[in-house]
Motif scaffolding. Structure first.
Motif, PDB file in Angstrom:
ATOM      1  N   THR A 114       6.720 109.508  36.466  1.00  0.00           N
ATOM      2  CA  THR A 114       6.050 110.786  36.184  1.00  0.00           C
ATOM      3  C   THR A 114       4.981 111.076  37.232  1.00  0.00           C
ATOM      4  N   GLN A 115       4.174 110.080  37.534  1.00  0.00           N
ATOM      5  CA  GLN A 115       3.102 110.258  38.515  1.00  0.00           C
ATOM      6  C   GLN A 115       3.649 110.684  39.871  1.00  0.00           C
ATOM      7  N   TRP A 139      12.840 117.269  34.732  1.00  0.00           N
ATOM      8  CA  TRP A 139      11.873 118.349  34.950  1.00  0.00           C
ATOM      9  C   TRP A 139      12.573 119.693  34.840  1.00  0.00           C
ATOM     10  N   VAL A 175       5.110 114.378  39.711  1.00  0.00           N
ATOM     11  CA  VAL A 175       4.025 115.362  39.708  1.00  0.00           C
ATOM     12  C   VAL A 175       3.391 115.472  41.096  1.00  0.00           C
ATOM     13  N   VAL A 214       5.348 112.789  28.714  1.00  0.00           N
ATOM     14  CA  VAL A 214       5.785 114.175  28.865  1.00  0.00           C
ATOM     15  C   VAL A 214       4.553 114.998  29.205  1.00  0.00           C
ATOM     16  N   CYS A 215       4.629 115.770  30.296  1.00  0.00           N
ATOM     17  CA  CYS A 215       3.473 116.537  30.742  1.00  0.00           C
ATOM     18  C   CYS A 215       3.937 117.818  31.426  1.00  0.00           C
ATOM     19  N   VAL A 229       7.719 117.835  32.703  1.00  0.00           N
ATOM     20  CA  VAL A 229       8.100 116.624  33.432  1.00  0.00           C
ATOM     21  C   VAL A 229       8.134 115.489  32.414  1.00  0.00           C
ATOM     22  N   ALA A 230       9.166 114.653  32.455  1.00  0.00           N
ATOM     23  CA  ALA A 230       9.275 113.520  31.536  1.00  0.00           C
ATOM     24  C   ALA A 230       9.867 112.327  32.256  1.00  0.00           C
ATOM     25  N   ALA A 231       9.245 111.168  32.087  1.00  0.00           N
ATOM     26  CA  ALA A 231       9.721 109.923  32.717  1.00  0.00           C
ATOM     27  C   ALA A 231       8.818 108.785  32.251  1.00  0.00           C
ATOM     28  N   GLY A 276       7.636 106.639  27.312  1.00  0.00           N
ATOM     29  CA  GLY A 276       7.518 107.568  28.425  1.00  0.00           C
ATOM     30  C   GLY A 276       6.355 108.533  28.279  1.00  0.00           C
ATOM     31  N   GLY A 284       0.382 117.401  35.484  1.00  0.00           N
ATOM     32  CA  GLY A 284       0.052 116.182  34.760  1.00  0.00           C
ATOM     33  C   GLY A 284      -0.770 116.406  33.511  1.00  0.00           C
ATOM     34  N   GLY A 292      14.165 110.386  34.955  1.00  0.00           N
ATOM     35  CA  GLY A 292      13.183 111.439  34.779  1.00  0.00           C
ATOM     36  C   GLY A 292      13.841 112.787  34.635  1.00  0.00           C
TER      37      GLY A 292
END
Length: 267
Positions: free
Chosen positions: A250-251, A204, A254, A227-228, A243-245, A225, A232, A202
């Protein structure tokens, strides 16, 4: 390979030659300060010009948004190229061999094609919308890590936005206690590409620009993946907070961030 992606690859490789030539003569590069801790060299500008010329020669009716020269081409076009000719300029200037060229194409505000090219390692990360992501022609996927336990994350320090340092360090501390380790390598484009390739779990960072993110975002998404932004949502291209994973990591990233976000980082 999609014809427009093929042109983007051609542009990236041409810019790569400019950058490698400059890298062999670092004592001759010319450096300017754009803002505090933010630099540009003549090599950034030369590489960007090569990319723009290659793209507009093939598609003169397209528009361009580039880090150093701003808008050019047909501004009202449905097709917009987003360019960072040298992501990791500070690494390049110091002789650290970790930087990349980032080229993305949006069609009607949807990311459609993407290239992240590392000229030092000759690694070409590409993606076309709906067609998956590749590294040197081979399919890549994000990791299947189920949670943060033992995960390897990458980050970037907020050196252009040091007023966010208290929030950043709180987030770093919370995540670091849950993961295996953390990396800070100095190129967001490559960090995103490495998430897509499964090299890290991940990524960030606070306060990135669209040209830092756009190509890497599509490559991550096409590799399975997400990206947010830090809550989120989908505001990362506007806020620069990324954030990317894979979906599960990701959840959890976040969720760990939420207690440490002020109003500015929730946008």
């Amino acid at each position: 390979m999609h014809p427009m992606l093929n042109i983007a690859v051609r542009a990236a490789r041409a810019a790569g030659k400019v950058i490698l030539h400059g890298y062999e003569r670092l004592d001759r590069i010319e450096t300017e300060t754009k803002s505090a801790n933010d630099f540009v060299t003549n090599i950034d500008k030369d590489a960007e010009q090569v990319i723009i010329e290659t793209l507009l020669n093939a598609y003169p009716d397209h528009s361009i948004v580039a880090e150093e020269s701003g808008m050019s081409g047909a501004v009202k076009s449905d097709y917009q190229w987003i360019i960072d000719p040298l992501d990791g300029t500070t690494n390049f200037m110091r002789g650290v061999p970790h930087f990349a060229i980032s080229i993305a194409l949006k069609h009607k505000d949807r990311l459609d094609q993407a290239v992240v090219y590392d000229p030092i390692r000759d690694e070409l990360f590409t993606a076309s919308r709906g067609a998956g992501a590749q590294l040197n022609g081979y399919r890549i996927r994000v990791t299947d890590k189920p949670d943060l336990n033992g995960a390897l994350l990458a980050t970037g320090f907020p050196f252009k936005a040091k007023h966010h340092l208290p929030a950043y360090t709180a987030i770093f501390s919370d995540l670091f206690e849950q993961v295996g380790d953390m990396r800070r390598a100095g190129s967001a484009a490559l960090d995103l590409a490495y998430v897509a390739a499964g090299r890290i779990d991940g990524f960030w960072e606070i306060g990135l620009k669209p040209w830092d993110i756009a190509a890497g975002e599509l490559i991550v998404r096409e590799a399975g993946g997400i990206v947010c932004d830090f809550v989120g949502g989908h505001g990362h291209l506007k806020s620069g907070n990324v954030v990317a994973a894979n979906p599960r990591v990701t959840q959890r990233m976040v969720k760990a961030m939420q207690p440490h976000l002020g109003e500015a980082l929730k946008r």
